[in-house]
Every structure is written in structure tokens, then in C-alpha cells.
Design a protein around this motif. Structure first.
Motif, short mmCIF file in Angstrom:
data_model
loop_
_atom_site.label_atom_id
_atom_site.label_comp_id
_atom_site.label_asym_id
_atom_site.label_seq_id
_atom_site.Cartn_x
_atom_site.Cartn_y
_atom_site.Cartn_z
N GLY A 60 25.91 38.20 37.84
CA GLY A 60 26.82 39.29 38.18
C GLY A 60 27.93 38.86 39.12
N ARG A 61 28.15 37.55 39.18
CA ARG A 61 29.19 37.05 40.07
C ARG A 61 30.59 37.27 39.50
N HIS A 62 30.71 37.34 38.18
CA HIS A 62 32.01 37.43 37.53
C HIS A 62 32.32 38.87 37.10
N TYR A 63 33.56 39.28 37.31
CA TYR A 63 34.03 40.61 36.93
C TYR A 63 35.15 40.45 35.92
N SER A 64 35.05 41.19 34.81
CA SER A 64 36.07 41.15 33.77
C SER A 64 37.04 42.30 34.00
N SER A 65 38.33 41.99 33.98
CA SER A 65 39.37 42.98 34.30
C SER A 65 40.57 42.82 33.37
N ASN A 66 41.40 43.84 33.35
CA ASN A 66 42.69 43.75 32.67
C ASN A 66 43.65 44.75 33.30
N LEU A 67 44.95 44.49 33.15
CA LEU A 67 45.94 45.44 33.59
C LEU A 67 45.99 46.58 32.58
N VAL A 68 46.06 47.81 33.07
CA VAL A 68 46.05 48.98 32.19
C VAL A 68 47.24 48.89 31.23
N ASP A 69 47.01 49.24 29.97
CA ASP A 69 48.02 49.22 28.90
C ASP A 69 48.51 47.81 28.56
N GLN A 70 47.75 46.79 28.92
CA GLN A 70 48.09 45.41 28.58
C GLN A 70 46.91 44.80 27.81
N SER A 71 47.22 43.96 26.86
CA SER A 71 46.16 43.28 26.13
C SER A 71 45.68 42.08 26.92
N GLY A 72 44.49 41.61 26.58
CA GLY A 72 43.94 40.43 27.24
C GLY A 72 43.16 40.78 28.49
N ASN A 73 42.17 39.97 28.79
CA ASN A 73 41.33 40.14 29.97
C ASN A 73 41.43 38.91 30.84
N PHE A 74 41.06 39.06 32.08
CA PHE A 74 40.88 37.90 32.95
C PHE A 74 39.59 38.11 33.74
N VAL A 75 39.00 37.01 34.17
CA VAL A 75 37.73 37.05 34.87
C VAL A 75 37.95 36.64 36.33
N VAL A 76 37.40 37.43 37.22
CA VAL A 76 37.48 37.17 38.65
C VAL A 76 36.09 36.78 39.13
N SER A 77 36.00 35.70 39.90
CA SER A 77 34.71 35.28 40.46
C SER A 77 34.53 35.90 41.83
N GLY A 78 33.45 36.63 41.96
CA GLY A 78 33.11 37.21 43.25
C GLY A 78 32.15 36.30 43.99
N ILE A 79 31.57 36.82 45.02
CA ILE A 79 30.65 36.04 45.84
C ILE A 79 29.24 36.21 45.29
N LYS A 80 28.58 35.12 45.00
CA LYS A 80 27.17 35.17 44.63
C LYS A 80 26.40 34.92 45.91
N TYR A 81 25.95 35.97 46.54
CA TYR A 81 25.40 35.85 47.87
C TYR A 81 23.89 36.08 47.89
N ASN A 82 23.28 35.48 48.86
CA ASN A 82 21.91 35.77 49.24
C ASN A 82 21.98 36.36 50.64
N ARG A 83 21.14 37.35 50.92
CA ARG A 83 21.17 37.97 52.24
C ARG A 83 19.81 37.88 52.90
N ASN A 84 19.82 37.60 54.18
CA ASN A 84 18.63 37.67 55.02
C ASN A 84 18.80 38.88 55.91
N ILE A 85 17.86 39.83 55.82
CA ILE A 85 18.02 41.13 56.45
C ILE A 85 16.86 41.41 57.40
N PHE A 86 17.16 41.91 58.59
CA PHE A 86 16.14 42.44 59.50
C PHE A 86 16.07 43.94 59.24
N SER A 87 14.86 44.46 59.00
CA SER A 87 14.71 45.85 58.60
C SER A 87 13.67 46.58 59.47
N PRO A 88 14.10 47.24 60.56
CA PRO A 88 13.18 48.05 61.36
C PRO A 88 13.10 49.48 60.83
N SER A 89 11.99 50.13 61.11
CA SER A 89 11.79 51.51 60.71
C SER A 89 10.94 52.20 61.76
#
Length: 128
Positions: A60-89
Motif C-alpha cells: 500500500g505504499r504506492h498511490y495511483s492518481s491522475n489529473l481530473v479530465d486528463q488521460s493517463g495515470n501516475f504513481v506516487v510512492s508514499g512512506i512504507k512505515y513501521n511504527r513502535n507505539i506506547f499504549s496506556p489505558s
């Protein structure tokens, strides 16, 4: 997990349409959970949880996009992250009327680098 697509507006020819995206996430949690009856004759119970959460995102790191009313797509690479979380309750519960009614309030938090999540909830339960 799934992220819905969206379309930007008010940018005229630069409006961007981002397609929906799916990704897989593994969430592992380890910790300690304590509860204690305080003022036991008054049925007041405290509940405390302290845990460490690790989130690993597999795709899920890559997002497919296009400009509205334009043909063709382009792919944007996002951050493929891992998170370390402290979770108190923390929760406080009170039993009423022969233990047939209870009320509780609970706080759950998640804290990581560049990420904070707070959740506060209240509950009233009637047993039949």
C-alpha cells in the motif's frame, strides 16, 4: 485496511483524483494489564493497561492518481512505515444496585513518533 479515493476541487485543471488504496498491516501488542478493587464495599474498580504495539505495513505504499479530465495515470510512492507505539489505558468502573448496573469511564492512548491518538469513552450497563 482500505483508504477511500478522493477528488480535489477548486484547483481547476490541477484537480487531482487519487484512486482507492488497499494495504495490509500487522499489529502486534504485548504488555501488562492490572485491575484492583478500591473501596471494595463501594464496588469501585480501577483497570490499568500498559503495552507496546508494533505496526508493520506490508504493502500500500504506492498511490495511483491522475489529473481530473486528463488521460493517463501516475504513481506516487508514499512512506512504507513501521511504527513502535506506547499504549496506556486507564478505566474506572462502579457497580450499583446489587451489581445489576455498572458505569465506567475509560481512556486509551497511543503515542509514537509523529503520531498521537486519544480515545475517551463512557459506558452504562444494565444486566437483566
Amino acid at each position: 485496511m482500505r483508504e477511500n479515493g478522493f477528488t480535489e476541487t477548486n484547483a481547476d485543471s490541477l484537480n487531482l483524483h487519487v484512486k482507492k488504496s488497499n494495504y495490509h498491516l500487522l499489529r502486534s501488542e504485548i504488555g501488562s494489564h492490572f485491575n484492583k478493587c478500591f473501596l471494595c464495599r463501594k464496588d469501585l474498580i480501577a483497570d490499568l493497561k500498559l503495552s507496546y504495539v508494533q505496526e508493520t505495513r506490508f504493502d500500500g505504499r504506492h498511490y495511483s492518481s491522475n489529473l481530473v479530465d486528463q488521460s493517463g495515470n501516475f504513481v506516487v510512492s508514499g512512506i512504507k512505515y513501521n511504527r513502535n507505539i506506547f499504549s496506556p489505558s486507564l478505566a474506572i468502573s462502579k457497580l450499583f444496585i446489587n451489581d445489576n448496573i455498572s458505569a465506567s469511564i475509560r481512556y486509551d492512548g497511543e503515542f509514537a513518533k509523529k503520531y498521537i491518538n486519544h480515545n475517551l469513552s463512557a459506558q452504562i450497563v444494565k444486566s437483566f
